[in-house]
Structures are given as structure tokens and as C-alpha cells.
Scaffold this motif. Structure first.
Motif, PDB file in Angstrom:
ATOM      1  N   THR A 179       5.885   2.916   4.256  1.00 30.05           N
ATOM      2  CA  THR A 179       4.805   2.841   3.268  1.00 30.05           C
ATOM      3  C   THR A 179       5.387   2.532   1.905  1.00 30.05           C
ATOM      4  O   THR A 179       6.426   3.085   1.524  1.00 30.05           O
ATOM      5  CB  THR A 179       4.027   4.165   3.226  1.00 30.05           C
ATOM      6  OG1 THR A 179       3.433   4.396   4.507  1.00 30.05           O
ATOM      7  CG2 THR A 179       2.924   4.120   2.188  1.00 30.05           C
ATOM      8  N   THR A 182      -8.214  -5.327   0.184  1.00 23.57           N
ATOM      9  CA  THR A 182      -7.603  -5.423   1.507  1.00 23.57           C
ATOM     10  C   THR A 182      -6.248  -6.084   1.366  1.00 23.57           C
ATOM     11  O   THR A 182      -5.998  -6.828   0.412  1.00 23.57           O
ATOM     12  CB  THR A 182      -8.479  -6.236   2.473  1.00 23.57           C
ATOM     13  OG1 THR A 182      -8.669  -7.563   1.934  1.00 23.57           O
ATOM     14  CG2 THR A 182      -9.835  -5.578   2.664  1.00 23.57           C
ATOM     15  N   SER A 231      -3.318  -9.886   8.483  1.00 24.11           N
ATOM     16  CA  SER A 231      -3.695  -8.519   8.104  1.00 24.11           C
ATOM     17  C   SER A 231      -3.255  -7.503   9.148  1.00 24.11           C
ATOM     18  O   SER A 231      -3.146  -6.310   8.857  1.00 24.11           O
ATOM     19  CB  SER A 231      -5.207  -8.429   7.902  1.00 24.11           C
ATOM     20  OG  SER A 231      -5.893  -8.775   9.092  1.00 24.11           O
ATOM     21  N   SER A 256      -0.740  -1.824   8.757  1.00 21.12           N
ATOM     22  CA  SER A 256      -1.369  -0.855   9.654  1.00 21.12           C
ATOM     23  C   SER A 256      -2.156   0.214   8.922  1.00 21.12           C
ATOM     24  O   SER A 256      -2.894   0.980   9.549  1.00 21.12           O
ATOM     25  CB  SER A 256      -0.306  -0.189  10.530  1.00 21.12           C
ATOM     26  OG  SER A 256       0.641   0.508   9.730  1.00 21.12           O
ATOM     27  N   GLY A 257      -2.024   0.315   7.616  1.00 21.83           N
ATOM     28  CA  GLY A 257      -2.767   1.322   6.861  1.00 21.83           C
ATOM     29  C   GLY A 257      -2.782   0.997   5.383  1.00 21.83           C
ATOM     30  O   GLY A 257      -1.901   0.304   4.869  1.00 21.83           O
ATOM     31  N   SER A 258      -3.809   1.491   4.681  1.00 17.52           N
ATOM     32  CA  SER A 258      -3.930   1.216   3.251  1.00 17.52           C
ATOM     33  C   SER A 258      -4.708   2.327   2.573  1.00 17.52           C
ATOM     34  O   SER A 258      -5.690   2.836   3.117  1.00 17.52           O
ATOM     35  CB  SER A 258      -4.642  -0.118   3.019  1.00 17.52           C
ATOM     36  OG  SER A 258      -4.951  -0.304   1.648  1.00 17.52           O
ATOM     37  N   THR A 259      -4.237   2.729   1.383  1.00 17.26           N
ATOM     38  CA  THR A 259      -4.987   3.654   0.529  1.00 17.26           C
ATOM     39  C   THR A 259      -5.326   2.985  -0.792  1.00 17.26           C
ATOM     40  O   THR A 259      -5.599   3.663  -1.785  1.00 17.26           O
ATOM     41  CB  THR A 259      -4.176   4.939   0.252  1.00 17.26           C
ATOM     42  OG1 THR A 259      -3.001   4.612  -0.511  1.00 17.26           O
ATOM     43  CG2 THR A 259      -3.768   5.618   1.545  1.00 17.26           C
ATOM     44  N   ALA A 312       3.185  -2.515   9.512  1.00 15.29           N
ATOM     45  CA  ALA A 312       3.199  -2.246  10.952  1.00 15.29           C
ATOM     46  C   ALA A 312       4.627  -2.092  11.469  1.00 15.29           C
ATOM     47  O   ALA A 312       5.552  -2.793  11.018  1.00 15.29           O
ATOM     48  CB  ALA A 312       2.487  -3.370  11.696  1.00 15.29           C
ATOM     49  N   THR A 342      -1.241   2.733  -1.686  1.00 17.75           N
ATOM     50  CA  THR A 342      -0.118   2.349  -0.828  1.00 17.75           C
ATOM     51  C   THR A 342      -0.605   1.494   0.334  1.00 17.75           C
ATOM     52  O   THR A 342      -1.787   1.512   0.686  1.00 17.75           O
ATOM     53  CB  THR A 342       0.581   3.590  -0.252  1.00 17.75           C
ATOM     54  OG1 THR A 342      -0.348   4.313   0.583  1.00 17.75           O
ATOM     55  CG2 THR A 342       1.088   4.499  -1.363  1.00 17.75           C
ATOM     56  N   VAL A 343       0.338   0.755   0.912  1.00 18.81           N
ATOM     57  CA  VAL A 343       0.090   0.070   2.179  1.00 18.81           C
ATOM     58  C   VAL A 343       1.214   0.436   3.134  1.00 18.81           C
ATOM     59  O   VAL A 343       2.345   0.686   2.714  1.00 18.81           O
ATOM     60  CB  VAL A 343       0.011  -1.471   2.017  1.00 18.81           C
ATOM     61  CG1 VAL A 343      -1.198  -1.866   1.198  1.00 18.81           C
ATOM     62  CG2 VAL A 343       1.296  -2.029   1.423  1.00 18.81           C
ATOM     63  N   THR A 344       0.889   0.487   4.418  1.00 21.49           N
ATOM     64  CA  THR A 344       1.871   0.782   5.458  1.00 21.49           C
ATOM     65  C   THR A 344       2.078  -0.466   6.293  1.00 21.49           C
ATOM     66  O   THR A 344       1.112  -1.045   6.813  1.00 21.49           O
ATOM     67  CB  THR A 344       1.402   1.940   6.341  1.00 21.49           C
ATOM     68  OG1 THR A 344       1.204   3.103   5.524  1.00 21.49           O
ATOM     69  CG2 THR A 344       2.432   2.248   7.416  1.00 21.49           C
TER      70      THR A 344
END
Length: 651
Positions: free
Chosen positions: A388, A403, A416, A420-423, A439, A435-437
Motif C-alpha cells: 500500500t 478511482t 484497474s 486491489s484496494g483504495s481509500t 495487486a 492510499t491504494v493497494t
């Protein structure tokens, strides 16, 4: 609408009779009706027939009433169909009890012919006699009240008995029904649309309490004047909770009785209602004075009358209204409002607000539609697969949802699925944070991270690798202490840190070593003294050996300042919360902040820790409770052991 309302707000009653009962009576008094919407008054006779049962009831018990009314002295000037109407009647008690009770019928839909007597079918309802009632109680009609819904509003038409009235029946109160319940309501004025806290005791255990609002004499009780209720009765008969009053338009200022009934018992308490009155001129504010198309900004206001429709709309440069931009909200019980306004038209040059379409309340403030030149930064710009990373940026369209996608280094072939994840979120001021995670299956490579929100888009480089090092700073003069952060290394392995020349050979600077943590990460300071340094290399010792390198540029100038921090405020009484801010510390290290006595010992106050940011800064709050505090100290934990201290005076 006023004429239509008046046509159906006159409660005239019906002509269908019920079979007489033992406790039945009929009177034909003269009633005086006050019509709503400024339509005048009407006076004349109206027949009232009422059946009461049972004839004998416990004190505090329930009485059932069947009501039949004759034509009203007022009629409708218009023909209307399916008009929702709720009738009610108030009785004055005398003899074995005093006060006023109300019988309310169910809502019915009436067809009202023009110029003919309006007939309401017979209706039934219950009421409770007082818990202290004893002996025969005589009931005398004193008022009819009709509530009619027309075009989304509710209107009331009271018809008061002015002469010729009399008893319509008697009920005898005998037996014991326990002690009367108590009810406590606020003694100070409450506002419409707010929760009224109620309490009491000696209620029916486990029953469902229902609140209603009555006139000061106890008549005209209306459950509809409360929008919702959380009232409940416990197993021990304790009443608690609150009931939310309806809006100001439905509950005018005045003195009332709040009544609560649980199906077996009821009680009343005085209640004063007074709507919010502005204490100054109306004012509005925007969360942003300019934003790109697609943004959602907050328009707030204060000193408005409560429960009023507030209209917010965009204007073009000539002052013309851009109708498609309009937003409508209601002001709150404290005279404020907040509207989410979408910047949907590039022609918007100002935002206008008015209260209920009143020209005298118009306020306008300038607004600028800006270009969508959003910025994006990925901080260290390096992350492990499945890791992350924090992102930041500015000038994004507020109110939109960002996004993320991972693209090739040149910004093409964006995917995209590799995120795998985003806040990520965008604040009211257009600031991007979160943050972004990445993959876990993402291959090692240099990518471009893409973020899109509304009509804005931005890219920033991002390296994805199983292991890497980050230098802070990555450039500086000779003597610079560089914090080397590593991730993805072997747990508990030892790494060596050296400077490299352009030909790949090691510089004259001493080797530093560090033991990697259980998470595969480490942080260590390496001082660059060699002028020919072009990079810093990290290599595992006696393990793989895994090697990672990061560029460093030697510049002219002086060595950056060492660690420092500030206290705000630097003095205060016991209990003061001090904001401690520091800079020049090792990124990602942990700093511990403690209070210190005059002899340097730690005070009794708990220590506070914080993880230092990638830029070497931190901020935290430390509360001084120990009177012996003379200073506050910050110390890095398990890294370099940097210690800085500032005095603090307990006043």
C-alpha cells in the motif's frame, strides 16, 4: 391553493345515525367555525350525537365513543374528490373528573360537492379518564376540529360551541386502577423539528407510549404534531426517550400540553414551542470559491428562519439564472442550512441563495469555474506487490469519487485490476488523499499510476518491486545524513549500506549495517561525506545476497539542519494539551514523547508515540498532567536515538 384548501377544511359532519346506547346523548348547539387560509368565519347550529361505553369504568380506564355529526354551518365553494380528512371532537368533563378529553377518528377520503352540506361518516375513537376520577362524569362537547390535507399541507378548522350546548352522556368511575402515571417535559421553550425529551414513572410495563400535542386547555390533541418517537416503557414502568416535533409550519409558536398515552394510562405536561428567530443578518459561505466542472461544493448559511425552503442556484456572467443548477434544502432548527451544489455548467459565475423565493432574502457570492489541472504525487513512488502506498494531490473536483489504475510507464494500457484496494477521497477544498493497494500479482516494473475523478485525471510514476530502498533526502551537500528505508528484505537478516561511485566502486564513506525487522523492513541513517557519491547500495549479508540501489546527488551547500521540534503552547496549567511538531527525524521510525522533571527524569504522564512520516516530520498531542513537568522530550526509538527537548512551564 388557498381557495381549494378552504373548500375542504370545514368540518361539517355527516347525517348517518347510529343505534342509540345506554350512555348516548344528542345536542344541537350553535358552533362558530374559523376557516383557514383567510376565508373568514361561519356560525350556525350543528347536531352532535355521541354514544359512550362502557357505562362504568375504572379510574384511569378507557372509554369508547361513537360520534355522529350533522351538517356544518359552512360549505365548500368547489367540488373536490378524495380529500384526506381527519375529524376529532373535544369534551369537557365535570362531576367525577375535570379537564378535557379528545376523540379522534381515522383519516378518510371525502368527495366534497360544491354548495352542498359536507357529510362526514360516523367515526369512533377511545379516550382515557383521569386516574383520580371518582363517581359520575358528565361529558359536554366544546369543539369540533377537522384536519385536512390539501396539496401537501395540513390545515385545521376549529368549530367552537358558543351556545346551546349540553351533556351528551355520563360515565361512572368506580374501582381502583392504580396510581396515575407521571410525565416530565422540558420547562424551557423547545423548537419545532427538534427532539423533546420526556420521562416519567408508573406507566404500564412494556406498553407502547404514543405522544400527541394538545392545545393548552387539553383539547385538539394531535399525534401528527410529532414526526417520530423513541419513547419506550421499561419493565418497571419507567418512561424514557424523546419525540421529535413536526416542522415549524405544522407547530406554531405557543403554549401546549404534551400528552402521552400507553393504551391504559395517560398523562400530560406543559410544553412551550418557539421557533428559531435569526439573531442577525443572513449569511452564506462556499467551501470553495472556485472549482472545475464536476465538483460538488458545500453552500452553507446561517441566520435563516427555521424549516424554510432554501433555494440555491448558479448565475451566469450576466446574472441570468441557470435553472438546471438549482438545489433545494430546508433550513434546520438552528437557522442554518447546508446544500451540496454541483458545478455542472461552465457558465457559472456566481451562486445565489434565497429563502422561500423571497426577493428580499437574495444573497449572491462570486464563483469561478477553474480548469481541471489536478496534481498527483505518490510519495516514495516505490511499493511491493500487494503493498500500500499513500497518494496526495490538489485541484481535484470535490464531491467526486476517485478511482485508480496502473498503466505502462508511458501512460498507456491502464488496468484497474492491478489496484486491489483504495481509500482515496477528495476533500471539500479539492485535496486528494488516501492510499491504494497494488495487486499481489503485479510484475516488477516501472509503471504510471493513474487517478481519475469527475473530468480530472493525473499520472505519477510508481515502481513496483519485491524489494527496494528509498532515500530521504535523495540529494544534498557533503555531510548530509540520509535516511535509508528498505522493504522486502529477508527477515532478521543483516544489510550493509555503502556509497557508490559512478564506476560502481565503493566510496570512502564507512559502511553502515542494520538488522532487518520481522516485516522485512528497516530504517538506517547513512552520512554522505564522499563528493564522488552517485548512489547508495543496500546488500544482504550472508543470505541471498539481495541488492538494491538508489541514486543520490551530491550538491553544493551546507549540511541540512538536525532534528528539531516545537511546542504549542510552551506553557499552561495542568491539563494543557500541547501540540508537539517535529522535523528532521528518520522517516518511518517511531518517536516517543515524554514529560521530564528538572533533574531529567520522566514524569508520571503517559508517553505518546507516533510513526514519523516519509518527510521526517511528525505531529502529536501530549497532555501535561504532572505539575513537576519542566520540559518535553522527543526521542527516536530503535533507530538513531536522536533526542531533542524543549522547556515547558506549568503555570
Amino acid at each position: 391553493m388557498a381557495l381549494t384548501a378552504g373548500a375542504v377544511l370545514v368540518w361539517t359532519g355527516g347525517t348517518v345515525a347510529l343505534a342509540p346506547a345506554a350512555e348516548a346523548g344528542t345536542v344541537t348547539p350553535t358552533v362558530h367555525c374559523s376557516l383557514p387560509a383567510g376565508q373568514g368565519e361561519a356560525t350556525g347550529p350543528q347536531q352532535m350525537s355521541v354514544d359512550l361505553s362502557p357505562g362504568i369504568v375504572d379510574p384511569g380506564g378507557k372509554v369508547h365513543a361513537k360520534v355522529t355529526l350533522g351538517p356544518s354551518p359552512a360549505t365548500s365553494g368547489l367540488s373536490l374528490n378524495d380529500v384526506p380528512t381527519t375529524p376529532s371532537i373535544d369534551f369537557a368533563m365535570s362531576g367525577g373528573a375535570t379537564g378535557t378529553v379528545t376523540v379522534t377518528g381515522p383519516q378518510i377520503n371525502l368527495d366534497i360537492p360544491s354548495g352542498k352540506p359536507i357529510e362526514i361518516p360516523p367515526y369512533e375513537g377511545d379516550f382515557l379518564i383521569p386516574a383520580n376520577a371518582s363517581g359520575p362524569i358528565t361529558f359536554t362537547p366544546i369543539r369540533n376540529l377537522t384536519r385536512t390535507k390539501v396539496l401537501g399541507s395540513t390545515y385545521e378548522t376549529p368549530c367552537d360551541v358558543v351556545s346551546g350546548g349540553g351533556s351528551i352522556g355520563t360515565v361512572t368511575a368506580e374501582g381502583t386502577a392504580g396510581h396515575p402515571p407521571t410525565l416530565t417535559a422540558p420547562t424551557t421553550a423547545v423548537r419545532p423539528s427538534t427532539a423533546v425529551v420526556l420521562s416519567g414513572s408508573l406507566w404500564t410495563a412494556g406498553a407502547t407510549p404514543v405522544p400527541s400535542l394538545c392545545s393548552a386547555d387539553g383539547g385538539g390533541c394531535d399525534t401528527g404534531k410529532f414526526a417520530s418517537s423513541t419513547l419506550a416503557i421499561s419493565g418497571s414502568g419507567e418512561l424514557s426517550g424523546s419525540a421529535v416535533l413536526a416542522a415549524a409550519g405544522a407547530v406554531p409558536d405557543g403554549s401546549y400540553l404534551v400528552k402521552v398515552g400507553d393504551g391504559t394510562k395517560e398523562a400530560t405536561a406543559p410544553l412551550t414551542v418557539k421557533a428559531y428567530v435569526p439573531g442577525g443578518p443572513r449569511a452564506i459561505a462556499l467551501s470553495r470559491s472556485g472549482a472545475p466542472v464536476g465538483s460538488v461544493i458545500s453552500v452553507t448559511g446561517s441566520n435563516y428562519f427555521q424549516d424554510r425552503w432554501i433555494n440555491t442556484v448558479g448565475l451566469d456572467a450576466s446574472g441570468a439564472t441557470l435553472d438546471d443548477t438549482a438545489v433545494y434544502v430546508k433550513s434546520t432548527s438552528d437557522g442554518t442550512f447546508s446544500a451540496e451544489f454541483t458545478v455542472s455548467d461552465p457558465a457559472i459565475a456566481a451562486i445565489q441563495v434565497d429563502e422561500g423565493n423571497d426577493p428580499a432574502t437574495v444573497l449572491t457570492t462570486p464563483f469561478t469555474v477553474t480548469d481541471a489541472s489536478a496534481t498527483l504525487s505518490a510519495g516514495a513512488a516505490k511499493v511491493r506487490p500487494g503493498g500500500t502506498i499513500a497518494l496526495s494531490g490538489g485541484d481535484w473536483p470535490s464531491g467526486t469519487t476517485p478511482t485508480a489504475a496502473l498503466c505502462t510507464a508511458d501512460g498507456g494500457s491502464c488496468d484497474s485490476a492491478r489496484i486491489s484496494g483504495s481509500t482515496l477521497r477528495i476533500g471539500a477544498d479539492g485535496t486528494l488523499a488516501g492510499t491504494v493497494t497494488v495487486a499481489g500479482s503485479t510484475p516488477r516494473a516501472v509503471y504510471a499510476l493513474q487517478v481519475t475523478a469527475g473530468g480530472a485525471q493525473a499520472l505519477t510514476p510508481l515502481t513496483v518491486a519485491p524489494s527496494f530502498v528509498v532515500l530521504t533526502p535523495s540529494a544534498g551537500p557533503r555531510g548530509t545524513a540520509v535516511t535509508v528505508i528498505g522493504q522486502g528484505f529477508a527477515k532478521v537478516a543483516t544489510v550493509s549500506i555503502v556509497g557508490l561511485r559512478a564506476d560502481g566502486s565503493q566510496t570512502s564513506d564507512p559502511v553502515k549495517t542494520k538488522v532487518v525487522g520481522l516485516d522485512g523492513a528497516f530504517s538506517q541513517t547513512f552520512t554522505v561525506n564522499a563528493a564522488d557519491t552517485v548512489a547508495i547500495r543496500v546488500r544482504e549479508v550472508l543470505v541471498n545476497p539481495r541488492t538494491e540501489t538508489a541514486a543520490f546527488t551530491v550538491q553544493d551547500g551546507t549540511v541540512p539542519a538536525g532534528p528539531s521540534f516545537a511546542l504549542s503552547p510552551p506553557e499552561g496549567p495542568v491539563g494543557t494539551t500541547v501540540q508537539v511538531t517535529g522535523r528532521g527525524f528518520a522517516p518511518v521510525a517511531t518517536v516517543s514523547v515524554t514529560g521530564r522533571t528538572a533533574d531529567g527524569k520522566q514524569t508520571a504522564d503517559p508517553y505518546v508515540t507516533r510513526v514519523i512520516g516519509l518527510d521526517g516530520t511528525f505531529a502529536l498531542d501530549f497532555t501535561v498532567r504532572d505539575r513537576a513537568t519542566k520540559s518535553i522530550r522527543a526521542c527516536e526509538v530503535l533507530v538513531n536515538g536522536k533526542i531533542v527537548q524543549q522547556s515547558f512551564t506549568v503555570s
